[in-house]
Design a protein around this motif. Structure first.
Motif, short mmCIF file in Angstrom:
data_model
loop_
_atom_site.label_atom_id
_atom_site.label_comp_id
_atom_site.label_asym_id
_atom_site.label_seq_id
_atom_site.Cartn_x
_atom_site.Cartn_y
_atom_site.Cartn_z
N VAL A 149 7.69 1.54 38.74
CA VAL A 149 7.98 1.94 37.37
C VAL A 149 8.75 0.87 36.60
N GLU A 150 9.27 -0.14 37.31
CA GLU A 150 9.99 -1.22 36.64
C GLU A 150 9.20 -2.52 36.68
N ALA A 151 7.95 -2.47 37.14
CA ALA A 151 7.15 -3.68 37.26
C ALA A 151 6.64 -4.14 35.90
N ASP A 152 6.44 -5.44 35.76
CA ASP A 152 5.84 -5.99 34.55
C ASP A 152 4.35 -5.63 34.52
N GLU A 153 3.73 -5.82 33.35
CA GLU A 153 2.34 -5.36 33.22
C GLU A 153 1.34 -6.23 33.98
N VAL A 154 1.73 -7.44 34.38
CA VAL A 154 0.81 -8.30 35.13
C VAL A 154 0.77 -7.88 36.60
N THR A 155 1.94 -7.63 37.19
CA THR A 155 1.97 -7.26 38.61
C THR A 155 1.77 -5.76 38.83
N TYR A 156 1.92 -4.97 37.79
CA TYR A 156 1.82 -3.51 37.92
C TYR A 156 0.53 -3.04 38.61
N PRO A 157 -0.63 -3.57 38.26
CA PRO A 157 -1.86 -3.07 38.91
C PRO A 157 -1.84 -3.20 40.43
N ALA A 158 -1.12 -4.20 40.96
CA ALA A 158 -1.06 -4.35 42.41
C ALA A 158 -0.38 -3.14 43.05
N HIS A 159 0.64 -2.60 42.37
CA HIS A 159 1.31 -1.41 42.87
C HIS A 159 0.35 -0.22 42.92
N VAL A 160 -0.52 -0.14 41.93
CA VAL A 160 -1.46 0.98 41.87
C VAL A 160 -2.54 0.84 42.92
N ILE A 161 -3.08 -0.37 43.08
CA ILE A 161 -4.11 -0.61 44.10
C ILE A 161 -3.57 -0.23 45.48
N LEU A 162 -2.34 -0.63 45.77
CA LEU A 162 -1.71 -0.32 47.06
C LEU A 162 -1.70 1.19 47.30
N ARG A 163 -1.25 1.96 46.31
CA ARG A 163 -1.14 3.40 46.47
C ARG A 163 -2.51 4.06 46.55
N PHE A 164 -3.45 3.58 45.75
CA PHE A 164 -4.81 4.11 45.76
C PHE A 164 -5.42 3.96 47.15
N GLU A 165 -5.29 2.79 47.75
CA GLU A 165 -5.89 2.55 49.06
C GLU A 165 -5.25 3.41 50.13
N ILE A 166 -3.93 3.60 50.05
CA ILE A 166 -3.24 4.41 51.07
C ILE A 166 -3.58 5.88 50.91
N GLU A 167 -3.51 6.40 49.69
CA GLU A 167 -3.70 7.84 49.57
C GLU A 167 -5.16 8.25 49.77
N ARG A 168 -6.09 7.38 49.47
CA ARG A 168 -7.49 7.69 49.78
C ARG A 168 -7.68 7.81 51.29
N ALA A 169 -7.07 6.89 52.04
CA ALA A 169 -7.15 6.96 53.50
C ALA A 169 -6.48 8.22 54.03
N LEU A 170 -5.37 8.64 53.42
CA LEU A 170 -4.67 9.85 53.85
C LEU A 170 -5.52 11.09 53.64
N ILE A 171 -6.09 11.23 52.45
CA ILE A 171 -6.86 12.43 52.13
C ILE A 171 -8.15 12.48 52.94
#
Length: 497
Positions: A348-370
């Motif tokens: 939530v404190e990331a700049d807009e350039v690096t922010y998408p990397a945080h989202v990709i990380l979570r997307f990949e993990i939670e898809r594997a979890l579900i």
């Protein structure tokens, strides 16, 4: 006297009642996060579970099926047809889940989220894990039942709750393309900014002054305080209902920018809610279209507008008045502070350039979890690997700034995270459309006139609510469906040109 469209009118009454009860539910949830004393948690969890069961019984009332079928044959206008479409969608989704699971979900998420608030600052992953395992078990059962009813894949069925029509395959393709150019852009921007001189802001920044500043900036952004308020919570969020929007932020005495820009972000959510069509209030068609569209509003405010050099000129005197004048608050330097690109741990404190990397990380993990390819106990190792690969950060043993930092998984919101970066892409697309329509837009922002931005969003996004599908909304607003090229062009122009 006969009533025109009796089935449709009966549905309207039911969904109006659901809206009013959801109003109470949302206020209780907001209070749980912002004001409730710790000792009240079990009683509040029981009350919210009771409400969840009541709402579920109303949404699955067998009478609704006959009324939905009957309304299909009635003489409805375009807006009514759209409302009926959204009612039917909600009915199908609700009927996929038994009441016992809905109540179990409410209990599990209340317990996990409440404990998370103290476990996160204590870095207590071992204490957090059992509660998270129960939330994940409920989410997997939810995904299975939703998938069976909809014909979608497990993770797709969870995503569909937040972003109707989006699939994990599409999200994976979009994020895969992002992965091909984002690391290089991060490096190029870092090398460029390393050559710049930036004056750091000197604290401390008293919390009352920060709060006053946040509220002044909310007024600058036309937030209606007669229909909403700002409070403090462990994790910033926006909640409530269009008539009473509740925003929260969090403060750090040594840095005022996280609270300020977090508030700007939540104000984008709040303005969307406050400007949804009032003539249809209480009906599904008057709700926000999707969470990617919702995030496009918060990121239009925080990133597109909030990090604009013209907006820094508007902020400069307000920041100086709040904390006292210093060289760091001069407009050009303040804009540099707002647009520093540096890989960090906190999304939530990331700049807009690096922010998408945080989202990709979570997307990949939670898809594997579900999808059952990973378990909750595997999260730290998966997190550490992706943080190292995507952002070059070491998070080993740091759970509070790693997989425990967000409230989404404790509250069972699996499938939400992709909406953030999809929202950033839509936000760039909206501003590209604005600039085509209004070539002098940047000059207007620099002159302190934000009305063209707000008027365009109100006309094209806010007032449209859920009248159109997401693709149709994007097409009507910008002339095309989601086009990630606008996001890349925006980042390149702002940070490298």
């Amino acid at each position: 006297m006969s009533i025109a469209n009796p089935h449709y009118e009966a549905l309207k009454r039911t969904y109006g009642r659901l809206h009013r009860l959801t109003h109470l539910e949302s206020m209780a949830s907001w209070d749980q996060a912002a004001n409730m004393p710790p000792g009240g948690n079990q009683a509040r969890a029981d009350a919210l579970t009771e409400m969840a069961g009541l709402l579920h019984r109303m949404r699955t009332d067998p009478m609704l099926q006959a009324q939905l079928s009957g309304a299909e044959a009635e003489q409805l206008d375009e807006a009514q047809r759209a409302n009926l479409r959204e009612m039917s969608r909600e009915w199908r989704r609700s009927n996929a889940l038994p009441e016992a699971l809905v109540e179990r979900r409410s209990q599990a998420t209340s317990r996990c989220e409440h404990a998370w608030r103290s476990q996160r600052p204590a870095n207590d992953w071992a204490g957090f894990l059992p509660n998270l395992q129960e939330v994940l078990a409920v989410a997997r059962e939810e995904a299975r039942l939703l998938a069976e009813r909809s014909g979608l894949g497990l993770y797709d069925a969870m995503m569909d709750q937040y972003e109707p029509g989006m699939t994990s395959a599409t999200a994976a393709r979009v994020f895969g393309e992002l992965r091909t150019w984002l690391p290089g852009l991060i490096r190029a921007v870092g090398e460029r900014q390393a050559r710049e001189t930036v004056v750091p802001a000197v604290g401390p920044f008293p919390l009352p002054a920060q709060r006053a500043l946040c509220e002044r900036v909310m007024k600058l952004l036309d937030f209606d305080f007669s229909a909403g308020r700002l409070d403090v919570s462990t994790h910033p969020f926006s909640g409530g209902v269009p008539e009473d929007v509740r925003l929260t932020t969090r403060f750090y005495e040594d840095d005022f920018l996280p609270s300020l820009m977090g508030t700007v972000h939540e104000t984008g959510h709040g303005r969307y809610e406050q400007n949804l069509p009032r003539d249809l209030l209480g009906q599904p068609v008057a709700l926000a279209r999707s969470m990617a569209i919702h995030e496009s509003q918060s990121l239009a405010f925080e990133m597109q507008l909030g990090s604009h050099p013209g907006f820094a000129r508007l902020l400069s005197p307000l920041v100086s008045e709040a904390f006292g004048a210093q060289p760091a608050f001069e407009p050009a330097n303040l804009h540099k502070l707002l647009t520093r690109v540096k890989p960090s741990l906190i999304r939530v404190e990331a700049d807009e350039v690096t922010y998408p990397a945080h989202v990709i990380l979570r997307f990949e993990i939670e898809r594997a979890l579900i999808e059952g390819e990973a378990e909750a106990a595997d999260i730290p190792a998966m997190w550490d690997e992706r943080m190292r690969d995507l952002l070059g950060q070491d998070t080993r043993g740091n759970y509070k700034d790693g997989p425990m930092q967000d409230v989404h998984w404790p509250t069972g919101a699996f499938g939400y995270f992709p909406c953030y970066s999809l929202g950033a892409m839509y936000a760039a697309q909206w501003f590209a459309a604005m600039r085509r329509e209004m070539p002098a837009l940047d000059e207007q922002i620099a002159a302190g006139n934000l009305s063209p931005v707000f008027d365009w969003l109100k006309r094209n996004i806010w007032q449209q609510a859920s009248r159109w599908t997401t693709d149709e909304l994007a097409l009507r607003a910008s002339g095309e469906t989601l086009n990630p090229a606008h996001f890349r062009a925006h980042l390149t122009q702002r940070y490298l040109s």
